[in-house]
Each structure stands twice: as C-alpha cells, then as structure tokens.
Motif scaffolding. Structure first.
Motif, PDB file in Angstrom:
ATOM      1  N   PHE A   1      16.420  15.707  -3.710  1.00  0.00           N
ATOM      2  CA  PHE A   1      15.509  14.942  -2.844  1.00  0.00           C
ATOM      3  C   PHE A   1      15.257  13.580  -3.469  1.00  0.00           C
ATOM      4  CE2 PHE A   1      14.698  19.347  -1.808  1.00  0.00           C
ATOM      5  CZ  PHE A   1      14.594  19.338  -0.427  1.00  0.00           C
ATOM      6  N   HIS A   2      15.149  12.580  -2.589  1.00  0.00           N
ATOM      7  CA  HIS A   2      14.989  11.203  -3.063  1.00  0.00           C
ATOM      8  C   HIS A   2      13.532  10.733  -3.032  1.00  0.00           C
ATOM      9  CE1 HIS A   2      19.092  11.682  -1.437  1.00  0.00           C
ATOM     10  NE2 HIS A   2      19.446  10.930  -2.499  1.00  0.00           N
ATOM     11  N   ILE A   3      12.777  11.182  -2.060  1.00  0.00           N
ATOM     12  CA  ILE A   3      11.381  10.748  -1.904  1.00  0.00           C
ATOM     13  C   ILE A   3      10.500  11.983  -1.771  1.00  0.00           C
ATOM     14  CG2 ILE A   3       9.719   9.445  -0.503  1.00  0.00           C
ATOM     15  CD1 ILE A   3      12.022   7.677   0.419  1.00  0.00           C
ATOM     16  N   GLY A   4       9.417  11.983  -2.497  1.00  0.00           N
ATOM     17  CA  GLY A   4       8.421  13.032  -2.358  1.00  0.00           C
ATOM     18  C   GLY A   4       7.111  12.427  -1.851  1.00  0.00           C
ATOM     19  N   VAL A   5       6.620  12.955  -0.737  1.00  0.00           N
ATOM     20  CA  VAL A   5       5.349  12.479  -0.154  1.00  0.00           C
ATOM     21  C   VAL A   5       4.359  13.627  -0.224  1.00  0.00           C
ATOM     22  CG1 VAL A   5       4.206  11.467   1.860  1.00  0.00           C
ATOM     23  CG2 VAL A   5       6.637  10.993   1.431  1.00  0.00           C
ATOM     24  N   GLY A   6       3.291  13.458  -0.992  1.00  0.00           N
ATOM     25  CA  GLY A   6       2.369  14.583  -1.148  1.00  0.00           C
ATOM     26  C   GLY A   6       0.980  14.181  -1.600  1.00  0.00           C
ATOM     27  N   THR A   7       0.159  15.178  -1.762  1.00  0.00           N
ATOM     28  CA  THR A   7      -1.220  14.983  -2.238  1.00  0.00           C
ATOM     29  C   THR A   7      -1.236  15.030  -3.765  1.00  0.00           C
ATOM     30  OG1 THR A   7      -1.652  17.363  -2.080  1.00  0.00           O
ATOM     31  CG2 THR A   7      -2.198  16.028  -0.163  1.00  0.00           C
ATOM     32  N   PRO A   8      -2.175  14.341  -4.394  1.00  0.00           N
ATOM     33  CA  PRO A   8      -2.242  14.355  -5.865  1.00  0.00           C
ATOM     34  C   PRO A   8      -2.418  15.758  -6.438  1.00  0.00           C
ATOM     35  CG  PRO A   8      -3.599  12.591  -4.982  1.00  0.00           C
ATOM     36  CD  PRO A   8      -3.149  13.395  -3.813  1.00  0.00           C
ATOM     37  N   GLY A   9      -3.183  16.615  -5.757  1.00  0.00           N
ATOM     38  CA  GLY A   9      -3.407  17.964  -6.265  1.00  0.00           C
ATOM     39  C   GLY A   9      -2.143  18.795  -6.317  1.00  0.00           C
ATOM     40  N   ARG A  10      -1.326  18.747  -5.258  1.00  0.00           N
ATOM     41  CA  ARG A  10      -0.101  19.531  -5.238  1.00  0.00           C
ATOM     42  C   ARG A  10       0.946  18.964  -6.193  1.00  0.00           C
ATOM     43  NH1 ARG A  10       2.123  23.603  -2.309  1.00  0.00           N
ATOM     44  NH2 ARG A  10      -0.025  24.353  -2.570  1.00  0.00           N
ATOM     45  N   VAL A  11       1.062  17.648  -6.269  1.00  0.00           N
ATOM     46  CA  VAL A  11       2.022  17.044  -7.207  1.00  0.00           C
ATOM     47  C   VAL A  11       1.639  17.373  -8.639  1.00  0.00           C
ATOM     48  CG1 VAL A  11       2.959  14.863  -8.062  1.00  0.00           C
ATOM     49  CG2 VAL A  11       2.649  15.201  -5.605  1.00  0.00           C
ATOM     50  N   LYS A  12       0.359  17.319  -8.946  1.00  0.00           N
ATOM     51  CA  LYS A  12      -0.116  17.664 -10.279  1.00  0.00           C
ATOM     52  C   LYS A  12       0.214  19.121 -10.615  1.00  0.00           C
ATOM     53  CE  LYS A  12      -4.384  18.511 -12.763  1.00  0.00           C
ATOM     54  NZ  LYS A  12      -5.840  18.712 -12.615  1.00  0.00           N
TER      55      LYS A  12
ATOM     56  N   MET B   1       6.015   4.908  -8.113  1.00  0.00           N
ATOM     57  CA  MET B   1       4.904   5.752  -7.663  1.00  0.00           C
ATOM     58  C   MET B   1       3.972   4.875  -6.830  1.00  0.00           C
ATOM     59  SD  MET B   1       2.285   8.174  -9.771  1.00  0.00           S
ATOM     60  CE  MET B   1       1.054   9.150  -8.914  1.00  0.00           C
ATOM     61  N   ILE B   2       3.838   5.233  -5.550  1.00  0.00           N
ATOM     62  CA  ILE B   2       3.027   4.445  -4.619  1.00  0.00           C
ATOM     63  C   ILE B   2       1.725   5.206  -4.337  1.00  0.00           C
ATOM     64  CG2 ILE B   2       3.012   3.214  -2.425  1.00  0.00           C
ATOM     65  CD1 ILE B   2       5.297   2.425  -4.322  1.00  0.00           C
ATOM     66  N   LEU B   3       0.594   4.535  -4.563  1.00  0.00           N
ATOM     67  CA  LEU B   3      -0.724   5.114  -4.266  1.00  0.00           C
ATOM     68  C   LEU B   3      -1.247   4.539  -2.959  1.00  0.00           C
ATOM     69  CD1 LEU B   3      -2.438   4.929  -7.785  1.00  0.00           C
ATOM     70  CD2 LEU B   3      -1.424   6.934  -6.707  1.00  0.00           C
ATOM     71  N   ASP B   4      -1.586   5.413  -2.036  1.00  0.00           N
ATOM     72  CA  ASP B   4      -2.214   4.951  -0.794  1.00  0.00           C
ATOM     73  C   ASP B   4      -3.635   4.476  -1.132  1.00  0.00           C
ATOM     74  OD1 ASP B   4      -3.050   4.557   1.824  1.00  0.00           O
ATOM     75  OD2 ASP B   4      -3.697   6.632   2.024  1.00  0.00           O
TER      76      ASP B   4
ATOM     77  N   LEU C   1       7.699   8.644  -5.607  1.00  0.00           N
ATOM     78  CA  LEU C   1       6.576   9.515  -5.276  1.00  0.00           C
ATOM     79  C   LEU C   1       5.535   8.716  -4.510  1.00  0.00           C
ATOM     80  CD1 LEU C   1       5.672  11.791  -8.348  1.00  0.00           C
ATOM     81  CD2 LEU C   1       6.056  12.522  -5.985  1.00  0.00           C
ATOM     82  N   VAL C   2       5.150   9.225  -3.365  1.00  0.00           N
ATOM     83  CA  VAL C   2       4.101   8.585  -2.556  1.00  0.00           C
ATOM     84  C   VAL C   2       2.900   9.517  -2.531  1.00  0.00           C
ATOM     85  CG1 VAL C   2       3.482   7.607  -0.315  1.00  0.00           C
ATOM     86  CG2 VAL C   2       5.855   7.450  -1.141  1.00  0.00           C
ATOM     87  N   MET C   3       1.759   9.036  -3.039  1.00  0.00           N
ATOM     88  CA  MET C   3       0.547   9.845  -3.107  1.00  0.00           C
ATOM     89  C   MET C   3      -0.413   9.421  -2.001  1.00  0.00           C
ATOM     90  SD  MET C   3       1.592  11.370  -5.747  1.00  0.00           S
ATOM     91  CE  MET C   3       0.194  12.396  -5.943  1.00  0.00           C
ATOM     92  N   CYS C   4      -0.846  10.390  -1.173  1.00  0.00           N
ATOM     93  CA  CYS C   4      -1.751  10.084  -0.064  1.00  0.00           C
ATOM     94  C   CYS C   4      -2.523  11.341   0.328  1.00  0.00           C
ATOM     95  CB  CYS C   4      -0.989   9.526   1.135  1.00  0.00           C
ATOM     96  SG  CYS C   4       0.254  10.665   1.782  1.00  0.00           S
TER      97      CYS C   4
END
Length: 281
Positions: A208-219, A235-238, A162-165
């Motif tokens: 799916f292997h990677i999810g790139v999204g905003t914290p609000g939508r992932v939450k 979990m990668i935080l920008d 999960l990549v959060m940005c």
C-alpha cells in the motif's frame, strides 16, 4: 295628761271610715307574693341581648407604592467549544502551531532539556495549506515526484504517505485524492467496522502506498508492529477541517493526546533524521 277633744274626735273619724275586712290581709299577702314571684321569674329569664351593630370596616386609601423593578441577574451561559470556535476564523496551520502544542502538552511534566529535544526545525515541515487548495492540489504541490516514489515502493507493512484525520473525514480524504493518487493503493486505517487484526493481515499480504487513518488506530498498529514507518516519507496532519460541532482534530482531547503520543513515539525522531516531512493541511 288628758287628750284634747280635737284629738279624740280625729281618732273617732278614722275608726269610723276604715272598714276592717279580715280578707284584706290575705289579699295583701297574695299581692306581695305575686310581686315576688314575678320578680323571680323576671330574674330567672335570660336577659335578651340586643344585637350589636357590627362596625363596618373602614379602609384608609393609601398612596400606591411604586413597584420596584427587580432586575434578575442573568445566568451566564456556559460557553461551548462550538460557540468559541464559530467566532474564531480559520487560519492556516504553521509549524509554530504544532511546536506550541507540544510545549503546552509537555511543559509541566518535562524538563527544559527534554522539551528542547521535541522541538523541530522549520526544515522538517512541508509548506502548509493556505486554505486555497483542495487535498489533491495540496498533495501535488508538496509531492511533485510522487509518481517515482510510488513506483519504487515495494515494501509490505509500510506506506509512503500517512494522512492523519478524524474518522468522519477519512472517506472524504480518500475520495478527494483520486486526481493525485493514480493507480496507487490506499488503505483506510480506522477503528470503525474494521478490526485491527484484519488491517495487519492486509498490510502483511499487500503493498500500500497511502494510509489514511485516525491517530489512535495508527498508533496501535505501530505499537503492535503491524505498521512500519521506515519507508514513510510524508505525514500529513489534518489541521483545519471541522466536524458538526466545529471541532478540529486537535480540539478533541483524546485525539490530540493520541497524535502527540504518535509523534513522540517515532515521528519526531524520523523528522530529525530527515527521512519524514510533516505537513499541516
């Protein structure tokens, strides 16, 4: 007593030389009348006022007063967050930064014991980006066995990473990981143009292997059971990217709160158990 001869002669001489004309009395009266009339006329006419000379104004020359230089107090320009951030140099994120963020957020509302439960050891973190890596090179460093993880992942409604940005950074992240991802599938998890139900349907139907999204939508996806974190390993935080106003993701109050809520909801627990590693890019 008898009058003397001299007196008699004097009176005779006066009588002889004075002529008695009856019109003389009238003339005297007329003359006196004329005098009174002219006197009355002169009284009835208004007196002619002589024009007075207006006094000319006289100004005394006074020494010129020195103009006092009034220095206006300059209004203090309210500092914008962009001005403050422009002066602060970018520094690589370290685990202590995230720990301090959690302590400041929960410090007033939580007890000491509850705050201790939110603390993570350094072993829960991946090496942080030292600002020399691209996103692909950073992922290669922290996930050297990515190819094996990608092949073994078969679960739906879940992702390995999960990549959060911020939403503005999602497309850049997705493009910049082409050298790393290989043939894995990447799902964009953000609110713009994509409804949450559509994303839930995609997660249910495909792998799916990677999810790139905003914290609000992932939450929101985690809360509605559209996304499961049991198979998530990273979990990668920008932490360092800035938008046009020079704001990082953690500088925006709403995004920061959503990120902390997501961490408290399940990520911190999974990190303590050792199944998820946190990285600051």
């Amino acid at each position: 007593m008898l009058a003397s001869k001299n007196d008699f002669c004097g009176d005779f001489w006066l009588l002889k030389n004075v002529s008695f004309d009856p019109s003389d009395d009238e003339a005297v009266e007329k003359a006196s009348d004329n005098r009174t009339a002219t006197h009355q006329d002169s009284d009835s006419k208004p007196a002619v006022k002589k024009k007075r000379k207006q006094p000319t104004e006289c100004f005394l020359s006074q020494p010129e007063e020195k103009q006092e230089t009034t220095v206006k107090a300059k209004r203090r320009k309210k500092k914008k967050i962009s001005d403050i951030l422009q002066k602060t140099a970018s520094k690589p994120g370290v685990p202590a930064d995230l720990q301090n963020l959690l302590s400041q957020h929960f410090g007033e509302n939580r007890s000491v014991i509850e705050i201790e439960e939110l603390k993570l050891s350094d072993s829960c973190f991946l090496p942080s980006n030292d600002l020399t890596h691209s996103f692909s090179s950073y992922l290669k460093e922290i996930c050297p066995k990515w190819a094996k993880l990608r092949r073994n992942h078969k679960e739906k409604k879940s992702v390995v990473m999960l990549v959060m940005c911020l939403s503005l950074f999602i497309f850049f992240i997705a493009r910049s990981m082409t050298a790393f991802k290989g043939d894995c599938r990447v799902l964009k998890l953000f609110a713009k143009h994509i409804k949450i139900k559509e994303q839930m349907n995609m997660l249910e139907k495909g792998v799916f292997h990677i999810g790139v999204g905003t914290p609000g939508r992932v939450k929101a996806l985690v809360e509605q059971d559209g996304l499961c974190l049991n198979s998530t390993k990273y979990m990668i935080l920008d932490w360092n990217w800035r938008d046009q106003k020079l704001r990082r993701m953690m500088d925006i109050p709403e995004i920061k709160k959503e990120t902390i809520d997501l961490l408290e909801m399940s990520i911190i627990k999974l990190c303590r158990e050792g199944s998820v590693k946190l990285g600051l890019f």
